[in-house]
Design an enzyme around this catalytic site. Structure first.
Site, PDB file in Angstrom:
ATOM      1  N   TYR A 253      -4.014  -0.264   9.954  1.00  0.00           N
ATOM      2  CA  TYR A 253      -3.428  -0.199   8.188  1.00  0.00           C
ATOM      3  C   TYR A 253      -2.371  -0.473   7.830  1.00  0.00           C
ATOM      4  O   TYR A 253      -1.568  -1.173   7.657  1.00  0.00           O
ATOM      5  CB  TYR A 253      -3.991   0.447   7.664  1.00  0.00           C
ATOM      6  CG  TYR A 253      -4.500   0.306   6.159  1.00  0.00           C
ATOM      7  CD1 TYR A 253      -3.960   0.725   5.430  1.00  0.00           C
ATOM      8  CD2 TYR A 253      -5.321  -0.880   5.585  1.00  0.00           C
ATOM      9  CE1 TYR A 253      -3.747   0.507   3.611  1.00  0.00           C
ATOM     10  CE2 TYR A 253      -5.119  -1.378   4.633  1.00  0.00           C
ATOM     11  CZ  TYR A 253      -4.148  -0.709   3.479  1.00  0.00           C
ATOM     12  OH  TYR A 253      -4.472  -0.838   2.380  1.00  0.00           O
TER      13      TYR A 253
ATOM     14  N   SER B 166       0.957  -1.168  -0.021  1.00  0.00           N
ATOM     15  CA  SER B 166      -0.288  -0.242   0.046  1.00  0.00           C
ATOM     16  C   SER B 166       1.029   0.966   0.051  1.00  0.00           C
ATOM     17  O   SER B 166       2.067   1.359   0.252  1.00  0.00           O
ATOM     18  CB  SER B 166      -0.689   0.289   1.294  1.00  0.00           C
ATOM     19  OG  SER B 166      -1.304   1.186   1.498  1.00  0.00           O
TER      20      SER B 166
HETATM   21  P1  NAP Z   1     -11.779  -4.641  -0.513  1.00  0.00           P
HETATM   22  O1  NAP Z   1     -12.633  -4.756  -1.636  1.00  0.00           O
HETATM   23  O2  NAP Z   1     -12.386  -5.049   0.501  1.00  0.00           O
HETATM   24  O3  NAP Z   1     -11.901  -6.221  -0.900  1.00  0.00           O
HETATM   25  C1  NAP Z   1     -10.611  -7.443  -0.313  1.00  0.00           C
HETATM   26  C2  NAP Z   1     -11.091  -8.386  -0.257  1.00  0.00           C
HETATM   27  O4  NAP Z   1     -10.396  -9.289   0.725  1.00  0.00           O
HETATM   28  C3  NAP Z   1     -12.572  -9.022   0.256  1.00  0.00           C
HETATM   29  O5  NAP Z   1     -12.760  -9.850  -0.906  1.00  0.00           O
HETATM   30  C4  NAP Z   1     -12.535  -9.192   1.365  1.00  0.00           C
HETATM   31  O6  NAP Z   1     -13.637 -10.165   1.413  1.00  0.00           O
HETATM   32  C5  NAP Z   1     -11.297  -9.940   1.265  1.00  0.00           C
HETATM   33  N1  NAP Z   1     -10.700 -10.149   2.933  1.00  0.00           N
HETATM   34  C6  NAP Z   1     -11.067  -9.724   3.969  1.00  0.00           C
HETATM   35  N2  NAP Z   1     -11.133  -9.848   5.141  1.00  0.00           N
HETATM   36  C7  NAP Z   1     -10.746 -11.462   4.584  1.00  0.00           C
HETATM   37  C8  NAP Z   1     -10.394 -12.416   5.693  1.00  0.00           C
HETATM   38  N3  NAP Z   1     -10.534 -12.471   7.207  1.00  0.00           N
HETATM   39  N4  NAP Z   1     -10.649 -13.705   4.832  1.00  0.00           N
HETATM   40  C9  NAP Z   1     -10.681 -14.268   3.293  1.00  0.00           C
HETATM   41  N5  NAP Z   1     -11.204 -12.696   2.852  1.00  0.00           N
HETATM   42  C10 NAP Z   1     -11.145 -11.823   3.418  1.00  0.00           C
HETATM   43  O7  NAP Z   1     -10.552  -4.561  -0.727  1.00  0.00           O
HETATM   44  P2  NAP Z   1      -9.215  -3.725  -1.903  1.00  0.00           P
HETATM   45  O8  NAP Z   1      -9.403  -2.050  -2.072  1.00  0.00           O
HETATM   46  O9  NAP Z   1     -10.179  -4.750  -3.334  1.00  0.00           O
HETATM   47  O10 NAP Z   1      -7.671  -4.327  -2.065  1.00  0.00           O
HETATM   48  C11 NAP Z   1      -7.230  -5.487  -1.802  1.00  0.00           C
HETATM   49  C12 NAP Z   1      -6.237  -5.544  -0.839  1.00  0.00           C
HETATM   50  O11 NAP Z   1      -5.247  -4.633  -1.387  1.00  0.00           O
HETATM   51  C13 NAP Z   1      -5.869  -5.028   0.530  1.00  0.00           C
HETATM   52  O12 NAP Z   1      -5.445  -5.751   0.606  1.00  0.00           O
HETATM   53  C14 NAP Z   1      -6.041  -3.207   0.603  1.00  0.00           C
HETATM   54  O13 NAP Z   1      -5.592  -3.665   1.863  1.00  0.00           O
HETATM   55  C15 NAP Z   1      -4.982  -3.350  -0.559  1.00  0.00           C
HETATM   56  N6  NAP Z   1      -5.466  -2.174  -1.377  1.00  0.00           N
HETATM   57  C16 NAP Z   1      -5.852  -1.475  -1.637  1.00  0.00           C
HETATM   58  C17 NAP Z   1      -6.007  -0.314  -2.274  1.00  0.00           C
HETATM   59  C18 NAP Z   1      -7.501   0.456  -3.119  1.00  0.00           C
HETATM   60  O14 NAP Z   1      -7.342   1.682  -2.967  1.00  0.00           O
HETATM   61  N7  NAP Z   1      -8.631   0.317  -3.115  1.00  0.00           N
HETATM   62  C19 NAP Z   1      -4.698   0.490  -2.148  1.00  0.00           C
HETATM   63  C20 NAP Z   1      -4.024   0.003  -1.797  1.00  0.00           C
HETATM   64  C21 NAP Z   1      -3.733  -1.659  -1.999  1.00  0.00           C
HETATM   65  P3  NAP Z   1     -15.266  -9.568   2.866  1.00  0.00           P
HETATM   66  O15 NAP Z   1     -15.998  -9.513   1.268  1.00  0.00           O
HETATM   67  O16 NAP Z   1     -15.826 -11.045   2.978  1.00  0.00           O
HETATM   68  O17 NAP Z   1     -14.751  -8.466   3.287  1.00  0.00           O
HETATM   69  C1  GCO Z   2      -6.707   4.916   3.100  1.00  0.00           C
HETATM   70  C2  GCO Z   2      -7.104   4.463   1.660  1.00  0.00           C
HETATM   71  C3  GCO Z   2      -5.200   4.178   1.564  1.00  0.00           C
HETATM   72  C4  GCO Z   2      -5.748   2.973   0.359  1.00  0.00           C
HETATM   73  C5  GCO Z   2      -4.654   2.146   0.135  1.00  0.00           C
HETATM   74  C6  GCO Z   2      -3.514   3.227  -0.475  1.00  0.00           C
HETATM   75  O1  GCO Z   2      -7.813   5.507   4.191  1.00  0.00           O
HETATM   76  O2  GCO Z   2      -6.133   6.071   3.358  1.00  0.00           O
HETATM   77  O3  GCO Z   2      -8.166   3.299   2.118  1.00  0.00           O
HETATM   78  O4  GCO Z   2      -5.107   3.164   2.599  1.00  0.00           O
HETATM   79  O5  GCO Z   2      -6.668   1.337   0.820  1.00  0.00           O
HETATM   80  O6  GCO Z   2      -3.958   1.956   1.188  1.00  0.00           O
HETATM   81  O7  GCO Z   2      -2.229   2.969  -1.301  1.00  0.00           O
END
Ligand code: NAP
Ligand code: GCO
Length: 259
Positions: free
Chosen positions: A158, A145
């Protein structure tokens, strides 16, 4: 020249792959020839994921598994190895976030975020490593992230988890590189998924803020992560290890627009 980016014949496990970033990465892997397996925390979400993959003509296999449950993860990996094959590529994608000022966050909630975003990637990697070693190699991609590098208000748990995940990535690379296992991270910028939906509510100040902090002047899309993920999952990255590949539109490079 052979296609270094092909994933033909590889089995890829994407945790939390029913939708969002995990789904986009798994879909790209399928397009590159991989066999897709994914998990999610309950049957309803897994079934929705299976429907979504089927709509894209992807024959994925879904498993119900809470990634924080070590025994369940071991059972899931053993089941995948029996039913599909050895896992060649692991994407530790499952994650949660809790946006709460630190002084208002119960320690239990802090621990829960650490459990899902840091301990679980350890648990799942630990479960797949032995077979990767026996097979002669593998790829582990941890979804880090911006918060692996930066802090901001309300995301202490986080940021601590994702900072730790950066170092876990480097340690897995260090400990298992000799077995032809490459462990790298992808650090997405701000991506348009359900996880960031609250920040993109119409008129939310964060929306304009992020666009001002991103040289690309836009939110990322899950599809922006597909090429980088294929690179790190394929033989094209066989000498890349312990690297966090930031896919952020330039956020980390940018001091911000002069007012
Ligand atoms: P999301 O939409 O919240 O999806 C996360 C997925 O993980 C969902 O399918 C969720 O299922 C599942 N999950 C959560 N807890 C779990 C558990 N204990 N066991 C199994 N599955 C679980 O998140 P996303 O935005 O696609 O992000 C995916 C990854 O990228 C995460 O690690 C997030 O921190 C990272 N990330 C996201 C962003 C962003 O801007 N979106 C940026 C940087 C990094 P449920 O539906 O049950 O919650
Ligand atoms: C926040 C956002 C970020 C993104 C991502 C950025 O609240 O700042 O959710 O944490 O999810 O991790 O890289």
């Amino acid at each position: 020249m052979r296609n270094q980016f092909s994933l033909e014949g590889r089995v890829a496990l994407v945790t939390g792959g029913s939708y969002g970033i995990g789904f986009a990465i798994a879909s790209a892997f399928a397009g590159a020839g991989a066999t897709i397996v994914f998990n999610d925390i309950n049957r309803e979400i897994v079934d929705k994921g299976l429907e979504a993959y089927a709509l894209d003509n992807i024959k994925a296999r879904g498993y119900v598994c809470d990634v924080t449950d070590e025994d369940r993860v071991k059972d899931m990996v053993a089941c995948i190895e029996r039913e599909v094959g050895i896992i060649d590529i692991l994407v530790n994608n499952a994650g949660i976030i809790r946006r709460v000022p630190m002084t208002e966050m119960p320690a239990g909630d802090f621990r829960n975020v650490i459990d899902v975003d840091l301990v679980a990637p350890f648990i799942v990697a630990k479960a797949v490593l032995p077979s990767m070693i026996k097979k002669g190699g593998g790829k582990i991609i941890n979804i880090c992230s911006m918060m692996s590098e930066l802090g901001r208000e309300t995301v202490s748990a986080y940021a601590a988890a994702k900072g730790g995940l950066k170092m876990l990535t480097r340690n897995i690379a260090s400990e298992y590189g000799a077995y032809n296992i490459q462990c790298n991270g992808i650090g997405p910028g701000y991506i348009s998924t359900p996880q960031t939906a609250p920040l993109r509510e119409p008129g939310h100040p964060f929306d304009a803020f992020i666009i001002s902090k991103t040289p690309a002047a836009r939110w990322g899309m899950p599809e922006d992560l597909q090429g980088p993920a294929i690179f790190l999952a394929s033989e094209a990255s066989d000498f890349v290890n312990g690297h966090i590949l930031y896919v952020d539109g330039g956020i980390l490079a940018y001091i911000g627009k002069q007012p």
